[in-house]
Design a protein around this motif. Structure first.
Motif, PDB file in Angstrom:
ATOM      1  N   LEU A   1      21.979  19.276  51.908  1.00  0.00           N
ATOM      2  CA  LEU A   1      23.143  19.998  51.426  1.00  0.00           C
ATOM      3  C   LEU A   1      24.296  19.027  51.230  1.00  0.00           C
ATOM      4  CD1 LEU A   1      23.068  23.051  53.885  1.00  0.00           C
ATOM      5  CD2 LEU A   1      21.885  22.820  51.679  1.00  0.00           C
ATOM      6  N   ALA A   2      25.064  19.245  50.155  1.00  0.00           N
ATOM      7  CA  ALA A   2      26.255  18.442  49.889  1.00  0.00           C
ATOM      8  C   ALA A   2      27.480  19.291  50.169  1.00  0.00           C
ATOM      9  CB  ALA A   2      26.257  17.969  48.440  1.00  0.00           C
ATOM     10  N   HIS A   3      28.334  18.833  51.077  1.00  0.00           N
ATOM     11  CA  HIS A   3      29.517  19.594  51.479  1.00  0.00           C
ATOM     12  C   HIS A   3      30.765  18.725  51.405  1.00  0.00           C
ATOM     13  CE1 HIS A   3      27.065  22.731  53.393  1.00  0.00           C
ATOM     14  NE2 HIS A   3      26.487  21.823  54.147  1.00  0.00           N
ATOM     15  N   CYS A   4      31.923  19.356  51.193  1.00  0.00           N
ATOM     16  CA  CYS A   4      33.171  18.753  51.663  1.00  0.00           C
ATOM     17  C   CYS A   4      33.105  18.775  53.185  1.00  0.00           C
ATOM     18  CB  CYS A   4      34.382  19.563  51.196  1.00  0.00           C
ATOM     19  SG  CYS A   4      34.774  19.413  49.461  1.00  0.00           S
ATOM     20  N   LEU A   5      33.300  17.631  53.809  1.00  0.00           N
ATOM     21  CA  LEU A   5      33.103  17.558  55.254  1.00  0.00           C
ATOM     22  C   LEU A   5      33.999  18.525  56.010  1.00  0.00           C
ATOM     23  CD1 LEU A   5      31.457  15.978  57.390  1.00  0.00           C
ATOM     24  CD2 LEU A   5      33.425  14.474  57.617  1.00  0.00           C
TER      25      LEU A   5
ATOM     26  N   GLY B   1      38.654  14.751  52.431  1.00  0.00           N
ATOM     27  CA  GLY B   1      38.425  13.644  51.518  1.00  0.00           C
ATOM     28  C   GLY B   1      37.044  13.041  51.604  1.00  0.00           C
ATOM     29  N   ALA B   2      36.262  13.434  52.622  1.00  0.00           N
ATOM     30  CA  ALA B   2      34.915  12.894  52.797  1.00  0.00           C
ATOM     31  C   ALA B   2      33.869  13.936  52.424  1.00  0.00           C
ATOM     32  CB  ALA B   2      34.699  12.447  54.242  1.00  0.00           C
ATOM     33  N   LEU B   3      32.699  13.470  52.007  1.00  0.00           N
ATOM     34  CA  LEU B   3      31.561  14.334  51.724  1.00  0.00           C
ATOM     35  C   LEU B   3      30.522  14.164  52.823  1.00  0.00           C
ATOM     36  CD1 LEU B   3      31.081  13.702  47.878  1.00  0.00           C
ATOM     37  CD2 LEU B   3      32.524  15.391  49.036  1.00  0.00           C
TER      38      LEU B   3
ATOM     39  N   ASP C   1      34.757  21.431  55.265  1.00  0.00           N
ATOM     40  CA  ASP C   1      34.241  22.795  55.179  1.00  0.00           C
ATOM     41  C   ASP C   1      33.043  23.034  56.088  1.00  0.00           C
ATOM     42  OD1 ASP C   1      36.123  23.389  53.255  1.00  0.00           O
ATOM     43  OD2 ASP C   1      34.790  22.955  51.576  1.00  0.00           O
ATOM     44  N   MET C   2      32.539  21.975  56.721  1.00  0.00           N
ATOM     45  CA  MET C   2      31.372  22.112  57.587  1.00  0.00           C
ATOM     46  C   MET C   2      31.783  22.606  58.977  1.00  0.00           C
ATOM     47  SD  MET C   2      29.132  18.695  56.699  1.00  0.00           S
ATOM     48  CE  MET C   2      27.740  19.272  57.695  1.00  0.00           C
ATOM     49  N   PRO C   3      30.987  23.497  59.594  1.00  0.00           N
ATOM     50  CA  PRO C   3      31.264  23.889  60.973  1.00  0.00           C
ATOM     51  C   PRO C   3      31.198  22.682  61.905  1.00  0.00           C
ATOM     52  CG  PRO C   3      29.634  25.350  59.973  1.00  0.00           C
ATOM     53  CD  PRO C   3      29.815  24.194  59.043  1.00  0.00           C
ATOM     54  N   THR C   4      32.025  22.686  62.930  1.00  0.00           N
ATOM     55  CA  THR C   4      31.976  21.610  63.913  1.00  0.00           C
ATOM     56  C   THR C   4      30.624  21.581  64.617  1.00  0.00           C
ATOM     57  OG1 THR C   4      34.345  21.886  64.254  1.00  0.00           O
ATOM     58  CG2 THR C   4      33.150  20.610  65.903  1.00  0.00           C
ATOM     59  N   ASN C   5      30.100  22.761  64.956  1.00  0.00           N
ATOM     60  CA  ASN C   5      28.789  22.880  65.588  1.00  0.00           C
ATOM     61  C   ASN C   5      27.815  23.437  64.568  1.00  0.00           C
ATOM     62  OD1 ASN C   5      29.722  22.152  68.304  1.00  0.00           O
ATOM     63  ND2 ASN C   5      30.801  24.108  68.237  1.00  0.00           N
ATOM     64  N   LEU C   6      26.861  22.601  64.138  1.00  0.00           N
ATOM     65  CA  LEU C   6      25.898  23.020  63.130  1.00  0.00           C
ATOM     66  C   LEU C   6      24.845  23.938  63.743  1.00  0.00           C
ATOM     67  CD1 LEU C   6      25.342  19.665  61.191  1.00  0.00           C
ATOM     68  CD2 LEU C   6      26.877  21.549  60.638  1.00  0.00           C
ATOM     69  N   PRO C   7      24.207  24.793  62.930  1.00  0.00           N
ATOM     70  CA  PRO C   7      23.162  25.681  63.453  1.00  0.00           C
ATOM     71  C   PRO C   7      21.978  24.880  63.990  1.00  0.00           C
ATOM     72  CG  PRO C   7      23.847  26.330  61.231  1.00  0.00           C
ATOM     73  CD  PRO C   7      24.464  25.000  61.501  1.00  0.00           C
ATOM     74  N   ASP C   8      21.209  25.502  64.870  1.00  0.00           N
ATOM     75  CA  ASP C   8      19.993  24.869  65.363  1.00  0.00           C
ATOM     76  C   ASP C   8      19.109  24.504  64.180  1.00  0.00           C
ATOM     77  OD1 ASP C   8      20.825  25.221  67.944  1.00  0.00           O
ATOM     78  OD2 ASP C   8      19.638  27.035  68.292  1.00  0.00           O
ATOM     79  N   GLY C   9      18.580  23.295  64.200  1.00  0.00           N
ATOM     80  CA  GLY C   9      17.698  22.854  63.122  1.00  0.00           C
ATOM     81  C   GLY C   9      18.410  22.118  62.006  1.00  0.00           C
ATOM     82  N   CYS C  10      19.755  21.997  62.089  1.00  0.00           N
ATOM     83  CA  CYS C  10      20.525  21.295  61.064  1.00  0.00           C
ATOM     84  C   CYS C  10      21.284  20.130  61.697  1.00  0.00           C
ATOM     85  CB  CYS C  10      21.513  22.235  60.380  1.00  0.00           C
ATOM     86  SG  CYS C  10      20.762  23.626  59.513  1.00  0.00           S
ATOM     87  N   VAL C  11      21.370  19.025  60.965  1.00  0.00           N
ATOM     88  CA  VAL C  11      22.065  17.841  61.471  1.00  0.00           C
ATOM     89  C   VAL C  11      22.881  17.218  60.347  1.00  0.00           C
ATOM     90  CG1 VAL C  11      20.368  17.296  63.254  1.00  0.00           C
ATOM     91  CG2 VAL C  11      20.065  16.366  60.962  1.00  0.00           C
ATOM     92  N   LEU C  12      23.929  16.508  60.730  1.00  0.00           N
ATOM     93  CA  LEU C  12      24.731  15.753  59.767  1.00  0.00           C
ATOM     94  C   LEU C  12      24.059  14.400  59.557  1.00  0.00           C
ATOM     95  CD1 LEU C  12      27.281  15.484  58.034  1.00  0.00           C
ATOM     96  CD2 LEU C  12      28.474  14.658  60.071  1.00  0.00           C
ATOM     97  N   GLY C  13      23.512  14.181  58.361  1.00  0.00           N
ATOM     98  CA  GLY C  13      22.755  12.967  58.099  1.00  0.00           C
ATOM     99  C   GLY C  13      23.612  11.780  57.715  1.00  0.00           C
ATOM    100  N   ALA C  14      24.707  12.023  56.989  1.00  0.00           N
ATOM    101  CA  ALA C  14      25.564  10.925  56.553  1.00  0.00           C
ATOM    102  C   ALA C  14      26.920  11.473  56.136  1.00  0.00           C
ATOM    103  CB  ALA C  14      24.926  10.179  55.376  1.00  0.00           C
ATOM    104  N   ILE C  15      27.930  10.625  56.224  1.00  0.00           N
ATOM    105  CA  ILE C  15      29.270  10.909  55.720  1.00  0.00           C
ATOM    106  C   ILE C  15      29.543   9.884  54.630  1.00  0.00           C
ATOM    107  CG2 ILE C  15      31.718  10.994  56.265  1.00  0.00           C
ATOM    108  CD1 ILE C  15      30.906  11.675  59.155  1.00  0.00           C
ATOM    109  N   VAL C  16      29.820  10.365  53.414  1.00  0.00           N
ATOM    110  CA  VAL C  16      29.895   9.452  52.277  1.00  0.00           C
ATOM    111  C   VAL C  16      31.150   9.722  51.449  1.00  0.00           C
ATOM    112  CG1 VAL C  16      27.390   9.212  52.130  1.00  0.00           C
ATOM    113  CG2 VAL C  16      28.510  11.026  50.843  1.00  0.00           C
ATOM    114  N   HIS C  17      31.485   8.764  50.593  1.00  0.00           N
ATOM    115  CA  HIS C  17      32.512   8.921  49.560  1.00  0.00           C
ATOM    116  C   HIS C  17      33.852   9.395  50.119  1.00  0.00           C
ATOM    117  CE1 HIS C  17      29.463   8.163  46.623  1.00  0.00           C
ATOM    118  NE2 HIS C  17      28.845   9.307  46.790  1.00  0.00           N
TER     119      HIS C  17
END
Length: 320
Positions: free
Chosen positions: A84-88, A210-212, A90-106
């Motif tokens: 998934l591509a998000h504005c960072l 400002g980050a993705l 807009d992402m929940p601080t605590n992600l749902p079970d089974g989801c992880v933040l893979g990278a912070i880019v741009h």
């Protein structure tokens, strides 16, 4: 000839989200030319409900930020999407079970921008006459405006960037100006609409603005290395529009052992009636150092009255 394997990117259906998905797709394709990274549009609750203020959804469950991510995360966990591509912010601080933040880019300019109605000649917030109506959907921006500019009127302004600009420029509309993220305007080639980029020292920004962010399934270990090269360092962190929490980070100097980083934080009452501020400084050499600096700032904010203020905000939001 066998076709390239694919990893499908999930994105919201807005001009900015599609530009961001395309940018991430191209960056990943350049790094991994043997893999295709197409994107798929997902309808999310935040794009359907364009009228409810974020404070209605906010709270410890990250409910406000879930309105931008929940439907996409369900498709990610089911295997229909691969990332998934998000504005960072807009992402929940605590992600749902089974989801992880893979990278912070741009990471781009994290500041907020003042955009004045077309045809008006005001140059900054202090130029605006008392009673001028400022539009924003962010709880943080509303709180900062009420705290720093109590002579102005703050009203809800929801929608994607094009929608908010149309609401602003409507001759019959109420808004004298709106405040939105500088990075979003830059990414869709609307930087000419920026009346003034608000200095972060005076108008601190959202954590992660400002980050993705690239969100992955936790079980995608076989693909994890694909995203390691995409990471920014140090990390931008996560936060969002639903919390009246603001930050400003300043690189004070470059040392042989790392960057001397000053991190300033502020919690603002949504009514603008009070605020708590603190600052932490540390030499940052790694992601772990950056996280430790953020934790230290959070502890200082709590000790300086932030915990009591957050409890007061929670009562305001939920009546408990």
């Amino acid at each position: 000839m066998a076709s390239k394997p694919e990893l499908v990117i999930g994105t919201r259906n807005s001009k900015l989200a599609l530009v961001q998905a395309e940018r991430i797709s191209k960056a990943l394709s350049d790094l991994h030319p043997t893999i295709k990274f197409p994107w798929q549009v997902v309808s999310v609750r935040g794009d359907v409900d364009k009228t409810s203020p974020f404070l209605k959804f906010s709270g410890p469950s990250d409910a406000a930020k879930n309105i931008w991510t929940e439907e996409m995360e369900a498709k990610l966990c089911s295997g229909e999407l691969d990332l998934l591509a998000h504005c960072l912010k807009d992402m929940p601080t605590n992600l749902p079970d089974g989801c992880v933040l893979g990278a912070i880019v741009h990471r781009e300019d994290p500041t907020d921008a003042l955009v004045v109605k077309s045809g008006l000649d005001y140059k900054c917030l202090t130029d605006l006459p008392a009673g001028s109506v400022i539009g924003t959907s962010s709880t943080r921006r509303k709180a900062l405006l009420k705290y720093k500019y109590p002579q102005l009127v703050v009203e809800e302004c929801r929608g994607n960037l094009d929608t908010r600009l149309r609401k602003l420029d409507d001759p019959e509309g109420p808004f004298t100006a709106i405040i939105i993220a500088t990075a979003g305007l830059n990414r869709i080639n609307l930087s000419h609409r920026i009346t003034k980029s608000l200095p972060a020292s005076e108008f601190p920004y959202a954590i992660g603005q400002g980050a993705l962010g690239i969100e992955l399934r936790a079980g995608m270990s076989q693909h994890w290395t694909l995203f390691e090269k995409s990471k920014n360092s140090p990390p931008a962190g996560s936060g969002g529009c639903s919390s009246p929490v603001a930050v400003n980070s300043v690189i004070e100097s470059q040392k042989p052992t790392g960057l001397s980083l000053r991190l300033e934080g502020m919690i603002i009452h949504p009514h603008g009636s009070s605020q708590v501020s603190s600052t932490s400084v540390a030499v940052v050499r790694s992601d772990d150092d950056a996280v430790a600096l953020g934790v230290d700032l959070a502890k200082k904010l709590e000790e300086n009255g932030g915990r009591a203020l957050l409890d007061e905000i929670r009562v305001l939001q939920h009546g408990v």
